[in-house]
Design a protein around this motif. Structure first.
Motif, PDB file in Angstrom:
ATOM      1  N   PRO A   1       0.791  -1.229   0.000  1.00 51.11           N
ATOM      2  CA  PRO A   1       0.000   0.000   0.000  1.00 51.11           C
ATOM      3  C   PRO A   1       0.824   1.281   0.000  1.00 51.11           C
ATOM      4  O   PRO A   1       0.280   2.365  -0.195  1.00 51.11           O
ATOM      5  N   THR A   2       2.130   1.175   0.239  1.00 47.37           N
ATOM      6  CA  THR A   2       2.988   2.358   0.230  1.00 47.37           C
ATOM      7  C   THR A   2       4.149   2.162  -0.740  1.00 47.37           C
ATOM      8  O   THR A   2       4.468   1.039  -1.137  1.00 47.37           O
ATOM      9  N   GLY A   3       4.768   3.261  -1.101  1.00 46.68           N
ATOM     10  CA  GLY A   3       5.932   3.218  -1.992  1.00 46.68           C
ATOM     11  C   GLY A   3       6.584   4.576  -2.026  1.00 46.68           C
ATOM     12  O   GLY A   3       6.401   5.391  -1.117  1.00 46.68           O
ATOM     13  N   THR A   4       7.357   4.847  -3.068  1.00 46.28           N
ATOM     14  CA  THR A   4       7.987   6.163  -3.220  1.00 46.28           C
ATOM     15  C   THR A   4       7.846   6.644  -4.658  1.00 46.28           C
ATOM     16  O   THR A   4       7.786   5.851  -5.600  1.00 46.28           O
ATOM     17  N   ILE A   5       7.766   7.953  -4.790  1.00 39.77           N
ATOM     18  CA  ILE A   5       7.878   8.603  -6.091  1.00 39.77           C
ATOM     19  C   ILE A   5       9.308   9.126  -6.183  1.00 39.77           C
ATOM     20  O   ILE A   5       9.738   9.936  -5.361  1.00 39.77           O
TER      21      ILE A   5
END
Length: 228
Positions: free
Chosen positions: A215-219
């Motif tokens: 559900p989370t990550g990085t740009i």
């Protein structure tokens, strides 16, 4: 009795295949993607000129080529995978006065973001996820001025905390990010990874049975800027 060695050999092959299957599968599909691009000091040159002025995004050159995209972990057919999607289709500009970064805004073309699997990319561009047709670009904009006086002039980097406004699918969220900055020759280079929870920006992480996306990550971004 002659069949015994053949049977034992067949059993050994079966055991090896069962044990090695997940690793073989991972090798076939390419394993984890390469990490997102980050500023490199390799071949850095002494800065030319000052910081003040207007700057525009340029392609840059290895190892600091302009790129942006995302990083996310997923479980693919029972195997943990780190996926990195990136594109060089990045535009933008920044303004600096009295060594203060006053404005900066970058635009990323969603259609250009690619991983090592085309089917995954098509799914990511779909209306259910990034919706590239209705929202062809994502933007990253500086939320407040930032002091750049700590930026070295000896070919080394500095990490500067900033706040940015991230816009994906028409939804904007404000996020903190640690930005690595390098001055090299006539160029100003910066990279960072903005933490994001996908549902914050209207993106529902896929869960299709054979794949579950975190559900989370990085740009991620690496921008190479040249004075206008």
């Amino acid at each position: 009795m002659r069949r015994l060695p053949w049977i034992i050999g067949a059993l050994v092959v079966v055991i090896v295949v069962v044990v090695a299957a997940p690793y073989l599968y991972k090798a076939v599909r390419g394993g984890d993607d390469a990490p997102a691009a980050a500023v490199s000091t390799e071949d850095a040159e002494a800065p030319v000129g000052g910081l003040d002025g207007s700057w525009v995004v340029v392609p840059g050159s290895e190892p600091n080529e302009t790129a942006a995209g995302y990083t996310v972990d997923e479980i693919l057919r029972g195997e943990p995978v780190t996926v990195v999607g990136s594109t060089s289709q990045v535009t933008g500009e920044a303004t600096i006065s009295e060594s203060t970064l006053d404005t900066a805004e970058f635009e990323v073309r969603i259609e250009g973001i690619a991983t090592d699997i085309g089917q995954r990319d098509s799914r990511a561009r779909s209306p259910e996820i990034l919706d590239a047709q209705a929202h062809p670009s994502a933007t990253l904009a500086l939320a407040a001025p930032v002091d750049l006086t700590s930026t070295p002039s000896d070919g080394t980097t500095v990490t500067i905390p900033m706040e940015v406004d991230l816009t994906i699918k028409g939804t904007t969220v404000r996020k903190p990010v640690e930005v690595t900055v390098l001055r090299s020759g006539e160029e100003l280079i910066a990279s960072g990874a903005v933490p994001v929870t996908w549902t914050e920006v209207g993106v529902e992480p896929p869960s299709l049975g054979f794949v579950t996306v975190d559900p989370t990550g990085t740009i991620d971004f690496l921008v190479n800027l040249a004075r206008q």
